[in-house]
Design an enzyme around this catalytic site. Structure first.
Site: not given
Length: 306
Positions: A186, A173
């Site tokens: 995250y 990501s």
């Protein structure tokens, strides 16, 4: 080799690699043929995992699907058969559990054969600020988004090394490159995934196993439901990404042995600025692009969507 000669060598090669990069801006890179390769995709029961499986199927590969969602995998298997996969196998596997990864991996080796393209795609997000996130969810985030990559590499990389042939694909990501408010756990998991994939890729090069390729994918928010509710401040600069577009770009990156894929393209600039700007300017840029408020309206994927 002395300092002067090695410096000259680095300069000349740097110039050549720059010229090579410019050429490829106008002349498409040759795509490799992966027909017959065994492709294993984690998190294949929905979203980007399913779409990648369909894209790989159209290239004549053997698909191995892993997920914790049996019905989702069945639907993916049906779709990839329609897309031309030579064979499809699917297995229930919780990638956060090391022993389960090893057990199912052994089953895959017995029933299908050695995996030559490994796509670590399974991922979760809590969507909570750090102090509000339960310890159990933080641990689960690290286990799924990071540690699962360790265990799948341990299971399938030895055969790739032995054959000096394979491809390791990490779906990370942009939150693995730039910190985001409200995504502490995250971001930590994705930073770790990026660093792990880069480091193992370098280990392979250092040991002469240049036939085992690495692709690290760092997309912005994708409209798969995982980040439902999240807002982007400047959609033209940083749009919420279309899943089909992302899947196609990932497959193209694999076929051309592209090491880093950032989406959208503006993220190459954002990542570069983050590393060269003074801290105060970096914070200012964060406010400008909305990085402090991305998660304010987060809802996430509902059970019905799953």
């Amino acid at each position: 080799m002395n300092f002067f000669l090695e410096t000259i060598r680095v300069i000349l090669l740097s110039v050549w690699y720059s010229v090579e990069w410019l050429i490829h801006l106008f002349v498409p890179m040759k795509k490799k043929n992966i027909a017959g390769e065994v492709v294993l995709i984690t998190g294949a029961g929905s979203g980007i995992g399913r779409l990648m499986a369909q894209e790989f199927a159209a290239l004549g590969t053997v698909l191995v699907l892993w997920d914790i969602n049996q019905e989702g995998m069945k639907e993916t298997a049906k779709l990839v058969r329609q897309n031309g996969a030579s064979r499809v196998h699917y297995y229930l596997c919780d990638c956060s559990v090391k022993n389960e990864v090893y057990r199912v991996a052994d089953q895959v080796k017995r029933e299908v054969g050695d995996v030559s393209i490994l796509v670590n795609n399974a991922g979760i997000v809590t969507g909570k600020k750090f102090m509000d996130a339960p310890d159990s969810l933080i641990e689960k985030t690290m286990e799924v988004n990071t540690m699962a990559h360790f265990w799948t590499y341990k299971a399938f990389l030895p055969a790739m090394i032995a054959n000096n042939h394979g491809h390791l694909v990490s779906i990370a990501s942009t939150a693995g490159l730039i910190g985001v408010s409200g995504l502490a756990d995250y971001c930590a998991s994705k930073f770790a995934a990026v660093g792990f994939a880069e480091s193992v890729g370098l280990e392979l090069l250092a040991t002469g196993k240049d036939g085992v390729k690495t692709t690290i994918v760092c997309p912005y928010f994708i409209s798969t439901g995982m980040f439902d509710g999240c807002q982007t401040k400047w959609p033209r600069l940083m749009p919420i990404l279309n899943p089909e577009y992302v899947a196609k770009k990932i497959i193209h990156a694999v076929l051309t042995d592209q090491v880093h894929l950032l989406l959208p393209r503006s993220m190459y600039l954002m990542a570069a600025l983050k590393n060269i700007l003074p801290t105060k300017q970096g914070v200012l840029m964060g406010h400008y692009v909305g990085a402090f408020n991305f998660m304010d309206t987060f809802k996430g994927r509902t059970k019905k969507q799953e």
